[in-house]
Design a protein around this motif. Structure first.
Motif, PDB file in Angstrom:
ATOM      1  N   ALA A 126      51.036 -54.194 -37.512  1.00  0.00           N
ATOM      2  CA  ALA A 126      50.656 -54.841 -36.256  1.00  0.00           C
ATOM      3  C   ALA A 126      50.337 -53.803 -35.185  1.00  0.00           C
ATOM      4  CB  ALA A 126      51.773 -55.759 -35.773  1.00  0.00           C
ATOM      5  N   GLU A 127      50.653 -52.538 -35.470  1.00  0.00           N
ATOM      6  CA  GLU A 127      50.418 -51.470 -34.497  1.00  0.00           C
ATOM      7  C   GLU A 127      49.005 -50.916 -34.637  1.00  0.00           C
ATOM      8  OE1 GLU A 127      53.406 -48.491 -34.890  1.00  0.00           O
ATOM      9  OE2 GLU A 127      55.023 -49.796 -34.201  1.00  0.00           O
ATOM     10  N   ASP A 128      48.368 -50.721 -33.501  1.00  0.00           N
ATOM     11  CA  ASP A 128      46.986 -50.253 -33.456  1.00  0.00           C
ATOM     12  C   ASP A 128      46.815 -48.912 -34.176  1.00  0.00           C
ATOM     13  OD1 ASP A 128      44.248 -50.622 -32.319  1.00  0.00           O
ATOM     14  OD2 ASP A 128      44.747 -48.758 -31.284  1.00  0.00           O
ATOM     15  N   ALA A 129      47.746 -47.992 -33.977  1.00  0.00           N
ATOM     16  CA  ALA A 129      47.616 -46.662 -34.582  1.00  0.00           C
ATOM     17  C   ALA A 129      47.643 -46.726 -36.099  1.00  0.00           C
ATOM     18  CB  ALA A 129      48.731 -45.749 -34.075  1.00  0.00           C
ATOM     19  N   VAL A 130      48.440 -47.616 -36.643  1.00  0.00           N
ATOM     20  CA  VAL A 130      48.523 -47.766 -38.094  1.00  0.00           C
ATOM     21  C   VAL A 130      47.216 -48.323 -38.642  1.00  0.00           C
ATOM     22  CG1 VAL A 130      49.721 -48.955 -39.987  1.00  0.00           C
ATOM     23  CG2 VAL A 130      51.028 -48.039 -38.054  1.00  0.00           C
ATOM     24  N   VAL A 131      46.694 -49.346 -37.988  1.00  0.00           N
ATOM     25  CA  VAL A 131      45.435 -49.951 -38.426  1.00  0.00           C
ATOM     26  C   VAL A 131      44.295 -48.944 -38.336  1.00  0.00           C
ATOM     27  CG1 VAL A 131      43.745 -51.772 -37.941  1.00  0.00           C
ATOM     28  CG2 VAL A 131      46.200 -52.277 -37.811  1.00  0.00           C
ATOM     29  N   ARG A 132      44.255 -48.194 -37.266  1.00  0.00           N
ATOM     30  CA  ARG A 132      43.211 -47.176 -37.098  1.00  0.00           C
ATOM     31  C   ARG A 132      43.272 -46.132 -38.215  1.00  0.00           C
ATOM     32  NH1 ARG A 132      40.632 -45.974 -32.378  1.00  0.00           N
ATOM     33  NH2 ARG A 132      40.679 -47.594 -30.794  1.00  0.00           N
ATOM     34  N   SER A 133      44.471 -45.710 -38.549  1.00  0.00           N
ATOM     35  CA  SER A 133      44.639 -44.719 -39.612  1.00  0.00           C
ATOM     36  C   SER A 133      44.146 -45.252 -40.951  1.00  0.00           C
ATOM     37  CB  SER A 133      46.119 -44.314 -39.704  1.00  0.00           C
ATOM     38  OG  SER A 133      46.327 -43.417 -40.771  1.00  0.00           O
ATOM     39  N   CYS A 134      44.434 -46.513 -41.227  1.00  0.00           N
ATOM     40  CA  CYS A 134      43.981 -47.133 -42.484  1.00  0.00           C
ATOM     41  C   CYS A 134      42.455 -47.213 -42.528  1.00  0.00           C
ATOM     42  CB  CYS A 134      44.589 -48.517 -42.637  1.00  0.00           C
ATOM     43  SG  CYS A 134      46.379 -48.541 -42.912  1.00  0.00           S
ATOM     44  N   LEU A 135      41.857 -47.590 -41.410  1.00  0.00           N
ATOM     45  CA  LEU A 135      40.397 -47.661 -41.335  1.00  0.00           C
ATOM     46  C   LEU A 135      39.772 -46.299 -41.631  1.00  0.00           C
ATOM     47  CD1 LEU A 135      40.043 -49.925 -38.167  1.00  0.00           C
ATOM     48  CD2 LEU A 135      39.075 -50.468 -40.414  1.00  0.00           C
ATOM     49  N   GLN A 136      40.307 -45.280 -40.998  1.00  0.00           N
ATOM     50  CA  GLN A 136      39.763 -43.929 -41.187  1.00  0.00           C
ATOM     51  C   GLN A 136      39.925 -43.464 -42.626  1.00  0.00           C
ATOM     52  OE1 GLN A 136      41.860 -41.850 -37.932  1.00  0.00           O
ATOM     53  NE2 GLN A 136      39.855 -41.483 -37.003  1.00  0.00           N
ATOM     54  N   GLU A 137      41.084 -43.742 -43.201  1.00  0.00           N
ATOM     55  CA  GLU A 137      41.352 -43.331 -44.581  1.00  0.00           C
ATOM     56  C   GLU A 137      40.342 -43.943 -45.549  1.00  0.00           C
ATOM     57  OE1 GLU A 137      44.738 -43.989 -48.032  1.00  0.00           O
ATOM     58  OE2 GLU A 137      45.379 -44.054 -45.926  1.00  0.00           O
ATOM     59  N   ALA A 138      39.896 -45.158 -45.237  1.00  0.00           N
ATOM     60  CA  ALA A 138      38.964 -45.868 -46.114  1.00  0.00           C
ATOM     61  C   ALA A 138      37.501 -45.620 -45.753  1.00  0.00           C
ATOM     62  CB  ALA A 138      39.258 -47.362 -46.083  1.00  0.00           C
ATOM     63  N   GLY A 139      37.261 -44.702 -44.800  1.00  0.00           N
ATOM     64  CA  GLY A 139      35.889 -44.324 -44.471  1.00  0.00           C
ATOM     65  C   GLY A 139      35.225 -45.165 -43.401  1.00  0.00           C
ATOM     66  N   PHE A 140      36.030 -45.889 -42.614  1.00  0.00           N
ATOM     67  CA  PHE A 140      35.483 -46.721 -41.551  1.00  0.00           C
ATOM     68  C   PHE A 140      35.773 -46.094 -40.185  1.00  0.00           C
ATOM     69  CE2 PHE A 140      36.189 -49.792 -44.993  1.00  0.00           C
ATOM     70  CZ  PHE A 140      34.966 -50.442 -45.016  1.00  0.00           C
ATOM     71  N   ASP A 141      35.028 -46.523 -39.185  1.00  0.00           N
ATOM     72  CA  ASP A 141      35.256 -46.107 -37.803  1.00  0.00           C
ATOM     73  C   ASP A 141      36.558 -46.734 -37.314  1.00  0.00           C
ATOM     74  OD1 ASP A 141      35.250 -45.666 -35.069  1.00  0.00           O
ATOM     75  OD2 ASP A 141      33.260 -46.502 -34.726  1.00  0.00           O
ATOM     76  N   ALA A 142      37.455 -45.906 -36.820  1.00  0.00           N
ATOM     77  CA  ALA A 142      38.738 -46.405 -36.324  1.00  0.00           C
ATOM     78  C   ALA A 142      38.552 -47.390 -35.180  1.00  0.00           C
ATOM     79  CB  ALA A 142      39.619 -45.244 -35.874  1.00  0.00           C
ATOM     80  N   GLY A 143      37.438 -47.274 -34.454  1.00  0.00           N
ATOM     81  CA  GLY A 143      37.164 -48.170 -33.339  1.00  0.00           C
ATOM     82  C   GLY A 143      36.993 -49.619 -33.749  1.00  0.00           C
ATOM     83  N   LEU A 144      36.813 -49.869 -35.041  1.00  0.00           N
ATOM     84  CA  LEU A 144      36.698 -51.251 -35.516  1.00  0.00           C
ATOM     85  C   LEU A 144      37.985 -52.037 -35.253  1.00  0.00           C
ATOM     86  CD1 LEU A 144      34.833 -50.653 -38.893  1.00  0.00           C
ATOM     87  CD2 LEU A 144      33.920 -51.796 -36.862  1.00  0.00           C
ATOM     88  N   ALA A 145      39.083 -51.327 -35.059  1.00  0.00           N
ATOM     89  CA  ALA A 145      40.350 -51.999 -34.751  1.00  0.00           C
ATOM     90  C   ALA A 145      40.273 -52.744 -33.421  1.00  0.00           C
ATOM     91  CB  ALA A 145      41.488 -50.980 -34.713  1.00  0.00           C
ATOM     92  N   ASP A 146      39.334 -52.325 -32.551  1.00  0.00           N
ATOM     93  CA  ASP A 146      39.222 -52.922 -31.224  1.00  0.00           C
ATOM     94  C   ASP A 146      37.993 -53.805 -31.072  1.00  0.00           C
ATOM     95  OD1 ASP A 146      41.434 -51.300 -30.440  1.00  0.00           O
ATOM     96  OD2 ASP A 146      40.042 -49.616 -30.225  1.00  0.00           O
ATOM     97  N   SER A 147      37.231 -53.972 -32.150  1.00  0.00           N
ATOM     98  CA  SER A 147      35.969 -54.708 -32.014  1.00  0.00           C
ATOM     99  C   SER A 147      35.989 -55.994 -32.831  1.00  0.00           C
ATOM    100  CB  SER A 147      34.804 -53.835 -32.485  1.00  0.00           C
ATOM    101  OG  SER A 147      34.857 -53.642 -33.889  1.00  0.00           O
TER     102      SER A 147
END
Length: 199
Positions: A126-147
């Protein structure tokens, strides 16, 4: 080309234990996958399931044994009582939906990364930093967590309705374009056999 709709919860231990096996099966058979994250507790309520906290002690005890056994068989790290479970699955689900809409990364890896965060790394998805890290690890823009939060919320709700309509009642749940349904990480071999025309 064959197609698989994969319904799952980012909180599901069984989605974690599925690893990337369904993706390998899909690749083997030239099948595409559409991922459909949903609210598993709402799904239980709609399809006759019972949340883990409300299950009979016999079922709770069996689930505890079975999850540990499956993790050992798969040689995967696993924490039966993660520090942040249950938690709010919506932020990770909305981010996943945004990532699928955006493209450019590995959705199978993203699903695994989010689920691994819960069941092997004691992180709060549920934490933004965790979701961002997962996105980056999978090759996505971390900013997708906010869009795409509105689209994410709408799709998340629509996925639940579609799941109920199509006979889904657990996670992970695979439905082929021929209408065959496979429930659970322990049915991926059956999905493989079906796509091969054996069953």
């Amino acid at each position: 080309m064959a197609h698989i709709d994969l319904f799952f919860s980012t909180l599901s231990p069984y989605a974690y234990l599925a690893g990337n096996r369904a993706e390998k099966v899909a690749e083997k058979h030239g099948a595409s996958i559409t991922y459909k994250p949903l609210d598993i507790m709402a799904l239980f309520a709609r399809t006759g399931g019972t949340p883990p906290k409300d299950r009979h002690p016999s079922r709770v005890a069996y689930r505890a044994q079975e999850l540990v056994r499956q993790a050992k068989l798969l040689d995967m790290p696993f924490n039966l009582k993660p520090a942040h479970w249950p938690t709010n699955a919506a932020p990770s689900s909305y981010a996943f939906i945004a990532a699928q809409n955006a493209g450019g990364g590995d959705l199978g890896k993203l699903m695994f990364s989010i689920c691994r965060s819960v069941w092997a790394e004691d992180k709060d998805i549920a934490e933004d930093a965790v979701v961002r890290s997962c996105l980056q690890e999978a090759g996505f823009d971390a900013g997708l967590a906010d869009s795409g939060l509105l689209v994410g919320a709408e799709t998340y709700a629509a996925n639940l309705e579609e799941a109920v309509e199509r006979g889904v009642f657990g996670s992970p749940f695979y439905i082929t374009d021929s209408g065959q349904r496979f429930w659970g990480q322990d049915r991926i071999a059956d999905l493989d056999a079906h796509l091969a025309g054996k069953i």
